[in-house]
Design an enzyme around this catalytic site. Structure first.
Site, PDB file in Angstrom:
ATOM      1  N   TYR A   1       8.984  -3.245   7.445  1.00 33.15           N
ATOM      2  CA  TYR A   1       8.522  -2.427   6.089  1.00 33.15           C
ATOM      3  C   TYR A   1       7.297  -1.727   6.219  1.00 33.15           C
ATOM      4  O   TYR A   1       6.644  -2.023   4.996  1.00 33.15           O
ATOM      5  CB  TYR A   1       8.577  -3.583   5.307  1.00 33.15           C
ATOM      6  CG  TYR A   1       9.621  -5.795   5.519  1.00 33.15           C
ATOM      7  CD1 TYR A   1      10.689  -4.642   5.137  1.00 33.15           C
ATOM      8  CD2 TYR A   1       8.912  -5.762   5.915  1.00 33.15           C
ATOM      9  CE1 TYR A   1      11.314  -5.480   5.579  1.00 33.15           C
ATOM     10  CE2 TYR A   1      10.161  -7.426   6.223  1.00 33.15           C
ATOM     11  CZ  TYR A   1      11.193  -7.418   5.801  1.00 33.15           C
ATOM     12  OH  TYR A   1      12.063  -8.078   5.842  1.00 33.15           O
TER      13      TYR A   1
ATOM     14  N   HIS B   1       1.429  -1.361   0.175  1.00 35.59           N
ATOM     15  CA  HIS B   1      -0.127  -0.326   0.101  1.00 35.59           C
ATOM     16  C   HIS B   1       0.772   1.388   0.073  1.00 35.59           C
ATOM     17  O   HIS B   1       1.553   1.113   0.291  1.00 35.59           O
ATOM     18  CB  HIS B   1      -1.239  -0.288   1.733  1.00 35.59           C
ATOM     19  CG  HIS B   1      -1.740  -0.769   1.457  1.00 35.59           C
ATOM     20  ND1 HIS B   1      -3.198  -1.168   0.268  1.00 35.59           N
ATOM     21  CD2 HIS B   1      -1.929  -1.815   2.202  1.00 35.59           C
ATOM     22  CE1 HIS B   1      -3.985  -2.010   0.647  1.00 35.59           C
ATOM     23  NE2 HIS B   1      -2.971  -2.833   1.921  1.00 35.59           N
TER      24      HIS B   1
END
Length: 171
Positions: A146, A60
């Site tokens: 991440y 995203h």
């Protein structure tokens, strides 16, 4: 009816980009390749990453394009292409992908939403950062490596122990 993308020059957008194999962990197994692909595209077609999270099978992002520029599609095409070309050809291909000379790594399309206002912006930025918890990958947002969450903590946007209180999760 064909889906029509909304292109706004200098706009801010929320994206979801998925691997074809949703059981894969390819993105985190090759995290440096996705990072380098994004870095390269940013150097050649600038954009600003407002928020970012890479999960095993999808990512995203909230991104803002430069004033006068609305070409996010080409940026995603290049990111996906550079990532794919860096991997050995081990994936199984169906006849359609083979005929079109495509790899079997990414879903062909991506999902985009044009950010409309500040409330919409923060809803999607929070959604991005909360996503690893939503998927049960971690117990606390800060545990997922991440994500742009860590940079946002350093800038004072979030506290270290933020966990998405009051977050509406339909993005």
């Amino acid at each position: 009816m064909r889906y029509r993308r909304n292109y706004v020059a200098g706009g801010t957008y929320f994206f979801t980009v998925n691997l074809l194999n949703r059981q894969s962990a390819l993105l985190i197994e090759h995290i440096n390749l996705i990072r380098e692909s994004v870095r390269w595209v940013k150097q050649h077609q600038p954009f600003y990453i407002d928020a970012w999270v890479v999960l095993p099978d999808h990512l995203h992002a909230v991104m803002t394009l430069p004033e006068g520029d609305d070409d996010y599609s080409n940026r995603w095409r290049e990111i996906k292409k550079r990532f794919s070309k860096s991997l050995p050809k081990t994936e199984l291909l169906d006849d359609t992908r083979r005929r079109h000379g495509e790899r079997g790594i990414w879903q062909r399309r991506f999902w985009e939403h044009t950010i409309g206002d500040e409330h919409d912006y923060w809803h999607h930025v929070n959604y991005v950062h909360y996503n690893p918890m939503k998927h049960g990958l971690v117990n606390r947002v800060v545990e997922w490596p991440y994500s742009s969450f860590h940079k946002a903590v350093k800038r004072g946007v979030y506290s270290h122990n933020w966990c998405g209180e009051g977050l509406i999760l339909e993005a």
